[in-house]
Design an enzyme around this catalytic site. Structure first.
Site, short mmCIF file in Angstrom:
data_model
loop_
_atom_site.label_atom_id
_atom_site.label_comp_id
_atom_site.label_asym_id
_atom_site.label_seq_id
_atom_site.Cartn_x
_atom_site.Cartn_y
_atom_site.Cartn_z
N GLU A 151 0.84 -1.20 0.00
CA GLU A 151 0.00 0.00 0.00
C GLU A 151 0.87 1.25 0.00
OE1 GLU A 151 -3.28 -0.71 2.74
OE2 GLU A 151 -3.88 -2.40 1.52
C1 HEC Z 1 -2.96 0.73 -2.08
C2 HEC Z 1 -4.35 0.94 -1.78
C3 HEC Z 1 -4.75 1.42 -0.40
C4 HEC Z 1 -4.32 2.54 0.28
C5 HEC Z 1 -3.26 3.53 -0.15
C6 HEC Z 1 -5.09 2.61 1.48
N1 HEC Z 1 -5.97 1.57 1.53
FE1 HEC Z 1 -7.43 1.31 2.90
N2 HEC Z 1 -7.77 -0.54 2.16
C7 HEC Z 1 -7.19 -1.08 1.04
C8 HEC Z 1 -7.50 -2.49 0.98
C9 HEC Z 1 -7.05 -3.46 -0.10
C10 HEC Z 1 -8.29 -2.78 2.11
C11 HEC Z 1 -8.77 -4.16 2.54
C12 HEC Z 1 -7.56 -4.87 3.12
C13 HEC Z 1 -7.86 -6.05 4.01
O1 HEC Z 1 -9.01 -6.31 4.32
O2 HEC Z 1 -6.88 -6.72 4.40
C14 HEC Z 1 -8.46 -1.52 2.83
C15 HEC Z 1 -9.23 -1.36 3.97
C16 HEC Z 1 -9.52 -0.13 4.53
C17 HEC Z 1 -10.56 0.13 5.50
C18 HEC Z 1 -11.52 -0.90 6.06
C19 HEC Z 1 -12.85 -0.82 5.38
C20 HEC Z 1 -13.66 -2.07 5.58
O3 HEC Z 1 -14.70 -2.19 4.93
O4 HEC Z 1 -13.26 -2.95 6.34
C21 HEC Z 1 -10.49 1.46 5.83
C22 HEC Z 1 -11.38 2.21 6.80
C23 HEC Z 1 -9.38 2.01 5.09
N3 HEC Z 1 -8.83 1.03 4.29
C24 HEC Z 1 -8.90 3.31 5.23
C25 HEC Z 1 -7.68 3.71 4.70
C26 HEC Z 1 -6.94 4.91 5.12
C27 HEC Z 1 -7.39 5.86 6.21
C28 HEC Z 1 -5.82 4.98 4.35
C29 HEC Z 1 -4.69 5.99 4.44
C30 HEC Z 1 -4.00 6.03 5.71
C31 HEC Z 1 -5.88 3.83 3.44
N4 HEC Z 1 -6.98 3.09 3.71
C32 HEC Z 1 -4.96 3.60 2.43
C33 HEC Z 1 -6.43 -0.38 0.12
C34 HEC Z 1 -5.78 0.80 0.42
#
Ligand code: HEC
Ligand code: HEC
Length: 337
Positions: free
Chosen positions: A139
């Protein structure tokens, strides 16, 4: 896990008033129309929502300099200008790497209502969740030190932290991620569906009402319920195995439970399922019927449920493009490797 119950609708319940009652009976809950009640639902007593924190959190959410490459912000994968997700199959981050489990980025809109975060539910709230992606290698691939260095290198950020937390604030990694989470808490999207459940009987079109009826009747709400129409852990492959189960190695948490995705704004968050393998909403609905309820959802039923899903597209909070502070000579340089 909630028991799957088939609800038989009586003729009387075909009228709007009783449809609202039927929806409530299966645990469908609207976003409250009262701001005070809503605030109670979305606030975290340990990280209370304040204007200063939200404003700063929004900037940090949008700032790609928090990532190792200087190119990836939270908004890259959770784009608030559309459905709060990225619209690609496997989420793609640092150096174009795909999520190692082929996981699709879920939406951040309304995530505040979820009982747990991530597809396997491993984080209990938004504060705990926000620590993950900044450090995760596929990420943003940063380190805690990098993030603290970036933020403290810009006097404007330091000033805003003082404004949000007081003069003596210590700008730590968790303070930064808590601030981002504070911003995420306001990302709720009330929809015509909420107005309907809150008593405005004409808020849904006749087609949407019919779709809601079908959704309740065939048992979808046994898992997609609560304010988020999802957000709690449940089993998958109840009656049959998801046809793309072998794409990626995700099998749920240690008990095989998967976080039920929210259906709010679902028309804007394709592709669907944990590995983002289904692009068409009607196909997703039919696949759900087959694997979770052991039934064949007809084309007509799927169309009708899709009509209902249209009423879940909500009004996004009004965001004005934030201006980020300029980098200084102390700001860590981007690292593309
Ligand atoms: C490269 C892409 C990427 C970036 C950059 C990223 N995310 Fe995500 N995010 C994901 C993915 C893929 C998941 C699911 C991962 C898992 O379940 O293991 C996720 C899960 C989440 C969830 C959970 C939602 C749920 O339905 O469970 C939240 C809230 C979230 N991210 C917020 C953030 C925040 C705040 C940031 C910055 C600090 C961020 N993400 C940066 C890809 C990203
Ligand atoms: C037994 C619980 C359960 C039932 C019943 C159920 N679902 Fe789901 N639903 C889930 C889970 C868990 C997922 C995530 C599956 C995955 O990604 O592997 C999901 C995913 C979805 C998705 C994809 C969401 C996204 O963002 O990827 C849609 C759409 C959906 N369900 C609609 C329905 C409809 C319509 C019905 C009724 C026909 C239904 N569901 C019945 C638990 C359930």
């Amino acid at each position: 896990m909630k028991k799957i119950v088939a609800i038989t609708l009586t003729t009387a319940s075909l009228m709007a008033g009783s449809l609202i009652q039927d929806a409530k009976n299966v645990g469908l809950t609207p976003i409250p129309s009262s701001q005070t009640q809503l605030l109670k639902l979305i606030d975290n007593p340990k990280n209370p929502i304040t204007k200063a924190k939200v404003k700063l959190g929004e900037k940090l959410y949008m700032d790609p300099r928090l990532s190792r490459s200087g190119l990836i912000s939270c908004n890259t994968c959770h784009n608030l200008m559309e459905g709060g997700d990225d619209g690609v199959g496997p989420s793609t981050g640092h150096m174009w790497r795909h999520n190692p489990h082929h996981l699709n980025a879920p939406t951040v809109y309304n995530a505040v209502f979820f009982g747990s975060q991530f597809w396997d539910g491993r984080a209990k709230d938004l504060e705990a969740q926000a620590q993950g992606p900044t450090l995760a290698h596929p990420e943003m691939a940063a380190t805690k030190q990098h993030i603290v260095d970036v933020v403290t290198s810009m006097p404007e950020y330091v000033k805003e932290f003082k404004k949000a937390y007081g003069e003596n604030v210590k700008i730590t990694f968790s303070k930064i991620t808590d601030t981002i989470a504070n911003f995420e808490r306001i990302l709720v999207t009330p929809a015509p569906y909420d107005a309907f459940l809150n008593g405005y009987k004409e808020a849904l079109t006749p087609k949407q009402k019919k779709g809601l009826k079908t959704f309740i009747q065939i048992g979808c709400a046994s898992c997609h319920n609560g304010v988020a129409l999802g957000g709690e852990m449940n089993v998958i492959n109840v009656a049959a195995t998801y046809k793309y189960m072998n794409v990626g190695d995700f099998k749920g948490n240690k008990n095989g439970m998967v976080k039920v995705p929210t259906l709010r704004n679902i028309t804007q968050t394709a592709p669907y399922f944990h590995n983002g393998m289904i692009w068409n909403l009607k196909d997703a609905i039919k696949e759900m019927g087959r694997i979770q309820l052991g039934m064949k959802v007809s084309d007509k039923q799927a169309e009708s449920i899709k009509d209902f899903f249209g009423s879940l597209t909500g009004k996004k909070p009004y965001l004005r493009m934030p201006m980020l502070p300029a980098s200084t000579s102390k700001t860590p340089k981007p690292n593309l490797n």
